[in-house]
Every structure is written in structure tokens, then in C-alpha cells.
Design a protein around this motif. Structure first.
Motif, PDB file in Angstrom:
ATOM      1  N   GLY A 100       0.798  -1.218   0.000  1.00 28.72           N
ATOM      2  CA  GLY A 100       0.000   0.000   0.000  1.00 28.72           C
ATOM      3  C   GLY A 100       0.829   1.264   0.000  1.00 28.72           C
ATOM      4  N   THR A 101       2.075   1.174  -0.425  1.00 29.15           N
ATOM      5  CA  THR A 101       2.991   2.323  -0.418  1.00 29.15           C
ATOM      6  C   THR A 101       3.874   2.278  -1.668  1.00 29.15           C
ATOM      7  OG1 THR A 101       4.968   1.321   0.585  1.00 29.15           O
ATOM      8  CG2 THR A 101       3.154   1.916   2.080  1.00 29.15           C
ATOM      9  N   ASP A 140      -2.025   3.196  -5.722  1.00 32.05           N
ATOM     10  CA  ASP A 140      -0.786   2.421  -5.692  1.00 32.05           C
ATOM     11  C   ASP A 140      -0.379   1.900  -7.073  1.00 32.05           C
ATOM     12  OD1 ASP A 140      -0.537   2.679  -2.823  1.00 32.05           O
ATOM     13  OD2 ASP A 140      -2.242   1.315  -2.715  1.00 32.05           O
ATOM     14  N   ARG A 187      -1.831   3.414   6.113  1.00 27.64           N
ATOM     15  CA  ARG A 187      -0.720   3.734   5.207  1.00 27.64           C
ATOM     16  C   ARG A 187       0.369   4.510   5.956  1.00 27.64           C
ATOM     17  NH1 ARG A 187      -2.287   3.422  -0.444  1.00 27.64           N
ATOM     18  NH2 ARG A 187      -4.502   2.937  -0.633  1.00 27.64           N
ATOM     19  N   ALA A 198       5.018   9.633   4.136  1.00 24.88           N
ATOM     20  CA  ALA A 198       4.570   9.518   2.753  1.00 24.88           C
ATOM     21  C   ALA A 198       5.508  10.289   1.826  1.00 24.88           C
ATOM     22  CB  ALA A 198       3.139  10.039   2.620  1.00 24.88           C
TER      23      ALA A 198
END
Length: 240
Positions: A100-101, A140, A187, A198
């Protein structure tokens, strides 16, 4: 100059990749690529807006078991499983949350080059007009394709980061529209466990994304390479 949000009835995470600053001071052209989330809630008025924006091809990057909905008959639909089913690759990435990154992007490009090659070939083969590519959240898998396309035109890290972070900004509106969570807190927590925010995660990946080297070694045609590095002919080819 920032990217261009595309206001579409039934989408909350759609944007044109035009208007992003390149290293040479120019900006990416509008009307070539649009990124978005799942299209199931796009209304007839929304499809009219996408047509007005020039969209003639939709590329669905989701896994087969995620596929849903469709597109109008006058819009070409191409399905490409960008993830794939290579469990030896995905099991550790799913276990530690990197899926998810952006932290899985470079590994995906290295270990599953045929998956990205197929998606880029679909972009290259698309008929004239803008290409919209999407996954479930537009975050993603869509983010991986967007990062590659932005690197192809040497978009600055700050501009590419701003595009990536827009999905965080749009998450609340996506939740309201699609009636499901997009796991923003999770996340952030996963990124923290990996020593990142992020911002730092995307910067780290984008700065190390050597697309020229990947294109030299990947099994793609000259036509695909040319389409990606010129944004389907929207910008002049770089001199060798």
C-alpha cells in the motif's frame, strides 16, 4: 504549475498529469494521461466530461477478481493485471504492508518487468486521444504507472511528489463517494514502521527510479519505448 484536477461526476481521485514541472523548466502536456480510481460510479454526465477531456481509452490495472463495471461502447477498454499472481513476490510485500505504499515500486519493476511492460505496451497501442488508467483507489498501481510516466519526461521530484500526495488529500472525498475506507491511517503507520513518511517514501523511490536503465533492459518494443518517452508523441523525442 500544479497538475490539473479533472472534475468528473463519479470520481474523487481523478487528475490529468499535465502541468507538472520538468527539470528543463517546461511542463508536461495536458490531455495525454488521466489517472483515476475505480470507474463504477461514473455517471453518464461524468462519461461526457471524460469524452470532452479527450479520453478515448481506459486501461484497467486491477486483478481479474477485482474487475467490475464497464465503459461506454465508444470508449476502448484494455485490461492489464499489473499486480500479477506471482506469490513468491507478493507474500513478503503483503506481510510487511509495503503493497500500500511506493516502497514496493522498484522491486516490482526489477522482479516483475513483464507486468509493467504489458501496461506500457497497452498505453503505446491505444488509439488517438487521452488515455485514462486506473486501479481500485487510483493510488498504488496507478501511482506506479504515473511515477514511470513522470520520470519519462524528467518531471521534478517535487512535482511528482505533489501528484502522489494528492491521493491523500482526496481520500476523504473518495470515502464519501465510494462508501469504503482507503486506509489512510494504516498507510501512514506502515510507512512509519519502515522509517518513512509519505513524502520521504515517495522521494526515495522516485529519485532512484532509473527509467532509462529499465527501458534498456526490459523486453519492450521500440514503438513502446518511443511512446512512453514522448508521451505518445506529445513532446519531441530526446536526442540519443
Amino acid at each position: 504549475m500544479a497538475h490539473c484536477d479533472v472534475t468528473i461526476d463519479g470520481l474523487a481521485n481523478a487528475r490529468d498529469l499535465g502541468g507538472l514541472e520538468r527539470a528543463d523548466g517546461s511542463t508536461t502536456p495536458h490531455g495525454v494521461f488521466v489517472r483515476a480510481e475505480v470507474l463504477d460510479r461514473v455517471t453518464p454526465r461524468g462519461w461526457d466530461a471524460l469524452r470532452d477531456h479527450g479520453v478515448r481509452t481506459v486501461i484497467d490495472l486491477r486483478r481479474p477478481d477485482e474487475r467490475s463495471g464497464g465503459v461506454p461502447d465508444d470508449i476502448d477498454l484494455v485490461v492489464v493485471d499489473l499486480d500479477g499472481d506471482e506469490r513468491h513476490f507478493w507474500e513478503p510485500i503483503e506481510a510487511d504492508g509495503r503493497w500500500g505504499t511506493p516502497l514496493y515500486y522498484l522491486d516490482h519493476m526489477r522482479d516483475l518487468p513483464h507486468r509493467l511492460s504489458e501496461a506500457l505496451a497497452a498505453i503505446a497501442r491505444a488509439d488517438e486521444g487521452a488515455v485514462l488508467f486506473h486501479c481500485g483507489a487510483g493510488w498504488d498501481r496507478t501511482g506506479l504507472i504515473a511515477a514511470v510516466l513522470l520520470r519519462a519526461l524528467d518531471v521534478t521530484t517535487d512535482a511528482a511528489l505533489a501528484d502522489y500526495l494528492q491521493s491523500f488529500t482526496n481520500a476523504e472525498a473518495m470515502t464519501a463517494l465510494h462508501a469504503r475506507t482507503f486506509h489512510v491511517d494504516e498507510r501512514h503507520a506502515i510507512l512509519t514502521r519502515h522509517g518513512h513518511t509519505a513524502e520521504s517514501a515517495f522521494r526515495s523511490v522516485y529519485d532512484r527510479l532509473d527509467l532509462d536503465e529499465w527501458l534498456r533492459t526490459a523486453d519492450i518494443s521500440d514503438d513502446t519505448r518511443r511512446a512512453i518517452t514522448t508521451w505518445r508523441g506529445a513532446v519531441p523525442a530526446s536526442k540519443p
